[in-house]
Design an enzyme around this catalytic site. Structure first.
Site, PDB file in Angstrom:
ATOM      1  N   ASP A   1       0.979  -1.043   0.020  1.00 19.99           N
ATOM      2  CA  ASP A   1      -0.015   0.029  -0.105  1.00 19.99           C
ATOM      3  C   ASP A   1       1.201   1.121  -0.304  1.00 19.99           C
ATOM      4  O   ASP A   1       2.199   1.160   0.134  1.00 19.99           O
ATOM      5  CB  ASP A   1      -0.682   0.021   1.321  1.00 19.99           C
ATOM      6  CG  ASP A   1      -1.594   1.201   1.454  1.00 19.99           C
ATOM      7  OD1 ASP A   1      -2.261   1.677   0.560  1.00 19.99           O
ATOM      8  OD2 ASP A   1      -1.552   1.742   2.681  1.00 19.99           O
ATOM      9  N   LEU A   2       0.416   2.391  -0.421  1.00 19.86           N
ATOM     10  CA  LEU A   2       1.261   3.733  -0.484  1.00 19.86           C
ATOM     11  C   LEU A   2       1.151   4.545   0.941  1.00 19.86           C
ATOM     12  O   LEU A   2       2.097   4.632   1.472  1.00 19.86           O
ATOM     13  CB  LEU A   2       1.079   4.388  -1.806  1.00 19.86           C
ATOM     14  CG  LEU A   2       1.821   5.733  -2.012  1.00 19.86           C
ATOM     15  CD1 LEU A   2       3.136   5.144  -2.123  1.00 19.86           C
ATOM     16  CD2 LEU A   2       1.235   6.478  -3.289  1.00 19.86           C
ATOM     17  N   ASP A   3      -0.044   5.070   0.885  1.00 18.43           N
ATOM     18  CA  ASP A   3      -0.227   6.085   2.072  1.00 18.43           C
ATOM     19  C   ASP A   3      -0.235   5.233   3.572  1.00 18.43           C
ATOM     20  O   ASP A   3      -0.961   4.315   3.666  1.00 18.43           O
ATOM     21  CB  ASP A   3      -1.506   6.702   1.934  1.00 18.43           C
ATOM     22  CG  ASP A   3      -1.692   7.527   3.046  1.00 18.43           C
ATOM     23  OD1 ASP A   3      -0.772   8.295   3.809  1.00 18.43           O
ATOM     24  OD2 ASP A   3      -3.053   7.998   3.288  1.00 18.43           O
TER      25      ASP A   3
ATOM     26  N   THR B   1       1.237  10.201   3.344  1.00 18.01           N
ATOM     27  CA  THR B   1       0.527  11.648   2.590  1.00 18.01           C
ATOM     28  C   THR B   1      -0.730  11.811   3.393  1.00 18.01           C
ATOM     29  O   THR B   1      -1.383  12.713   2.955  1.00 18.01           O
ATOM     30  CB  THR B   1       0.220  10.967   1.133  1.00 18.01           C
ATOM     31  OG1 THR B   1       0.044   9.637   1.170  1.00 18.01           O
ATOM     32  CG2 THR B   1       1.302  11.236   0.325  1.00 18.01           C
TER      33      THR B   1
ATOM     34  N   LYS C   1      -8.461   6.873   6.184  1.00 17.72           N
ATOM     35  CA  LYS C   1      -7.213   6.191   5.713  1.00 17.72           C
ATOM     36  C   LYS C   1      -7.368   5.071   4.615  1.00 17.72           C
ATOM     37  O   LYS C   1      -8.267   4.021   4.994  1.00 17.72           O
ATOM     38  CB  LYS C   1      -6.297   5.790   6.826  1.00 17.72           C
ATOM     39  CG  LYS C   1      -5.514   7.008   7.304  1.00 17.72           C
ATOM     40  CD  LYS C   1      -4.443   6.547   8.422  1.00 17.72           C
ATOM     41  CE  LYS C   1      -3.731   7.746   8.805  1.00 17.72           C
ATOM     42  NZ  LYS C   1      -2.905   7.553   9.793  1.00 17.72           N
TER      43      LYS C   1
ATOM     44  N   SER D   1      -2.513   0.728  -4.333  1.00 19.08           N
ATOM     45  CA  SER D   1      -3.053   1.781  -3.622  1.00 19.08           C
ATOM     46  C   SER D   1      -4.348   2.494  -4.090  1.00 19.08           C
ATOM     47  O   SER D   1      -4.698   2.150  -5.205  1.00 19.08           O
ATOM     48  CB  SER D   1      -2.125   2.956  -3.880  1.00 19.08           C
ATOM     49  OG  SER D   1      -2.587   4.245  -3.389  1.00 19.08           O
ATOM     50  N   ALA D   2      -5.252   2.973  -3.047  1.00 19.06           N
ATOM     51  CA  ALA D   2      -6.398   3.544  -3.545  1.00 19.06           C
ATOM     52  C   ALA D   2      -6.423   4.915  -4.304  1.00 19.06           C
ATOM     53  O   ALA D   2      -7.101   5.408  -4.945  1.00 19.06           O
ATOM     54  CB  ALA D   2      -7.426   3.623  -2.285  1.00 19.06           C
TER      55      ALA D   2
ATOM     56  N   LYS E   1     -10.966  -1.187  -1.464  1.00 13.98           N
ATOM     57  CA  LYS E   1     -10.594  -2.040  -0.487  1.00 13.98           C
ATOM     58  C   LYS E   1     -11.978  -2.097   0.805  1.00 13.98           C
ATOM     59  O   LYS E   1     -12.357  -0.876   0.848  1.00 13.98           O
ATOM     60  CB  LYS E   1      -9.405  -1.950   0.490  1.00 13.98           C
ATOM     61  CG  LYS E   1      -8.169  -1.721  -0.695  1.00 13.98           C
ATOM     62  CD  LYS E   1      -7.007  -1.097   0.158  1.00 13.98           C
ATOM     63  CE  LYS E   1      -6.028  -0.965  -0.929  1.00 13.98           C
ATOM     64  NZ  LYS E   1      -4.880   0.004  -0.309  1.00 13.98           N
TER      65      LYS E   1
ATOM     66  N   GLU F   1       0.001  -3.263   4.670  1.00 12.17           N
ATOM     67  CA  GLU F   1      -0.962  -2.367   4.731  1.00 12.17           C
ATOM     68  C   GLU F   1      -1.199  -1.769   6.058  1.00 12.17           C
ATOM     69  O   GLU F   1      -0.908  -2.415   7.015  1.00 12.17           O
ATOM     70  CB  GLU F   1      -2.282  -3.195   4.447  1.00 12.17           C
ATOM     71  CG  GLU F   1      -3.046  -2.946   2.838  1.00 12.17           C
ATOM     72  CD  GLU F   1      -3.667  -1.687   2.993  1.00 12.17           C
ATOM     73  OE1 GLU F   1      -3.660  -0.783   3.916  1.00 12.17           O
ATOM     74  OE2 GLU F   1      -4.102  -1.370   1.910  1.00 12.17           O
ATOM     75  N   ASP F   2      -1.761  -0.716   5.949  1.00  9.59           N
ATOM     76  CA  ASP F   2      -1.855   0.110   7.193  1.00  9.59           C
ATOM     77  C   ASP F   2      -3.509   0.357   7.757  1.00  9.59           C
ATOM     78  O   ASP F   2      -3.737   0.600   8.873  1.00  9.59           O
ATOM     79  CB  ASP F   2      -1.189   1.770   7.301  1.00  9.59           C
ATOM     80  CG  ASP F   2      -2.102   2.533   6.482  1.00  9.59           C
ATOM     81  OD1 ASP F   2      -2.196   2.294   5.334  1.00  9.59           O
ATOM     82  OD2 ASP F   2      -2.257   3.665   6.768  1.00  9.59           O
TER      83      ASP F   2
HETATM   84  P1  B16 Z   1      -6.425  10.095  -4.066  1.00 10.54           P
HETATM   85  P2  B16 Z   1      -3.637   4.391   0.266  1.00 10.54           P
HETATM   86  C1  B16 Z   1      -5.317   6.309  -0.023  1.00 10.54           C
HETATM   87  O1  B16 Z   1      -4.009   5.775  -0.337  1.00 10.54           O
HETATM   88  C2  B16 Z   1      -5.425   7.169   1.287  1.00 10.54           C
HETATM   89  O2  B16 Z   1      -5.238   6.630   2.307  1.00 10.54           O
HETATM   90  C3  B16 Z   1      -6.746   7.889   1.371  1.00 10.54           C
HETATM   91  O3  B16 Z   1      -6.749   8.686   2.601  1.00 10.54           O
HETATM   92  C4  B16 Z   1      -7.144   8.670   0.179  1.00 10.54           C
HETATM   93  O4  B16 Z   1      -8.403   9.181   0.128  1.00 10.54           O
HETATM   94  C5  B16 Z   1      -7.027   7.552  -1.023  1.00 10.54           C
HETATM   95  O5  B16 Z   1      -5.670   7.087  -1.123  1.00 10.54           O
HETATM   96  C6  B16 Z   1      -7.348   8.279  -2.249  1.00 10.54           C
HETATM   97  O6  B16 Z   1      -6.262   8.954  -2.593  1.00 10.54           O
HETATM   98  O7  B16 Z   1      -7.361  11.265  -3.612  1.00 10.54           O
HETATM   99  O8  B16 Z   1      -4.944  10.665  -4.323  1.00 10.54           O
HETATM  100  O9  B16 Z   1      -6.998   9.297  -5.206  1.00 10.54           O
HETATM  101  O10 B16 Z   1      -3.500   4.060   1.660  1.00 10.54           O
HETATM  102  O11 B16 Z   1      -4.728   3.530  -0.636  1.00 10.54           O
HETATM  103  O12 B16 Z   1      -2.285   4.329  -0.536  1.00 10.54           O
HETATM  104 MG    MG Z   2      -2.732   3.211   3.487  1.00  8.67          MG
END
Ligand code: B16
Ligand code: MG
Length: 224
Positions: free
Chosen positions: A10-12, A18, A46, A115-116, A146, A170-171
């Site tokens: 996962d990224l964030d 972020t 998150k 990542s989302a 997810k 994953e967090d």
């Molecule tokens: P964006 P992850 C997620 O990243 C974030 O945790 C979440 O807070 C955010 O809304 C989502 O990505 C979408 O991000 O607005 O940049 O498309 O944890 O899945 O890496």
């Molecule tokens: Mg995350």
């Protein structure tokens, strides 16, 4: 025990933080709409997609908006967010993340991002680690959020590795559930009580190496 042939990150919250930028941008939007947005509220977002996050925030503020208005609000928030992430530097990669992903690659373990976020390419580029991932699956490539396993299953498929040979890092609770739903092992980044469904929980990627990873299964091609 199944061998470990791929790691999907996962990224964030795993590779970079972020969430601090998401927080500032969502808070600014909420404040413009006339209500407050706390760090505690941000925790609940998150791993949640942009549209789903906006719907939650509007609900907390007791506001109802049309689809067109929602699109405008999400774009406004994203523009502020993008302004911040385009200023990110390699120093913002979380401790141990670069080293661990590099060690996976050196050992012949394939790597993917799952990542989302729809901004993952910008983030990876700004922090200088795009080359560490064989495959990048993000919010632009999947439609089911997810805990649906789509993002991780697509990562495994593009890597040419079976789900049972993948480990997800994953967090978010929904992210760990996505790994379980996809038939993958998982390492939770955070607190063991929150991420109870993970096979192993650590506080960050600086707390793991290949030897510790091997408690989850044998690593097939450790370089000599
Ligand atoms: P964006 P992850 C997620 O990243 C974030 O945790 C979440 O807070 C955010 O809304 C989502 O990505 C979408 O991000 O607005 O940049 O498309 O944890 O899945 O890496
Ligand atoms: Mg995350």
């Amino acid at each position: 025990m199944n061998t470990i042939e791929a790691c999907i990150f996962d990224l964030d919250g795993v590779i970079v933080d972020t969430a601090v930028y998401h927080y500032q941008a969502w808070k600014r939007l909420a404040n413009e709409l006339g209500f407050d947005f706390t760090e505690e509220d941000n925790e609940k977002l998150k791993g949640v997609s942009r549209v789903a996050s906006l719907n939650l925030i509007l609900g907390w503020g007791g506001l109802s908006k049309t689809e067109t208005e929602k699109e405008e609000l999400a774009t406004r928030k994203n523009n502020w967010y993008v302004d911040m992430i385009t200023k990110m530097t390699p120093a913002e990669v979380l401790p141990g993340a670069r080293e661990f992903v590099e060690s996976c690659k050196q050992a012949g373990i394939k790597t993917a991002l799952g990542s989302a976020s729809k901004n993952s390419a910008t983030i990876l580029d700004k922090v200088g680690i795009s080359h560490l991932f064989d495959v990048v699956i993000d919010g632009n490539k999947v439609s089911k959020p997810k805990p649906d396993p789509e993002v991780f299953l697509k990562g495994a498929e593009d890597l040419g590795v079976k789900p049972q040979n993948c480990v997800v890092f994953e967090d978010a609770i929904a992210g760990i559930e996505a790994a379980v739903n996809g038939g993958m092992r998982s390492v939770g980044i955070g607190s063991p009580s929150t991420l109870a469904k993970a096979d192993l929980v650590i506080s960050g990627l600086d707390q793991i190496n290949l030897e510790k990873l091997s408690v989850l299964g044998p690593i097939s091609h450790v370089a000599g």
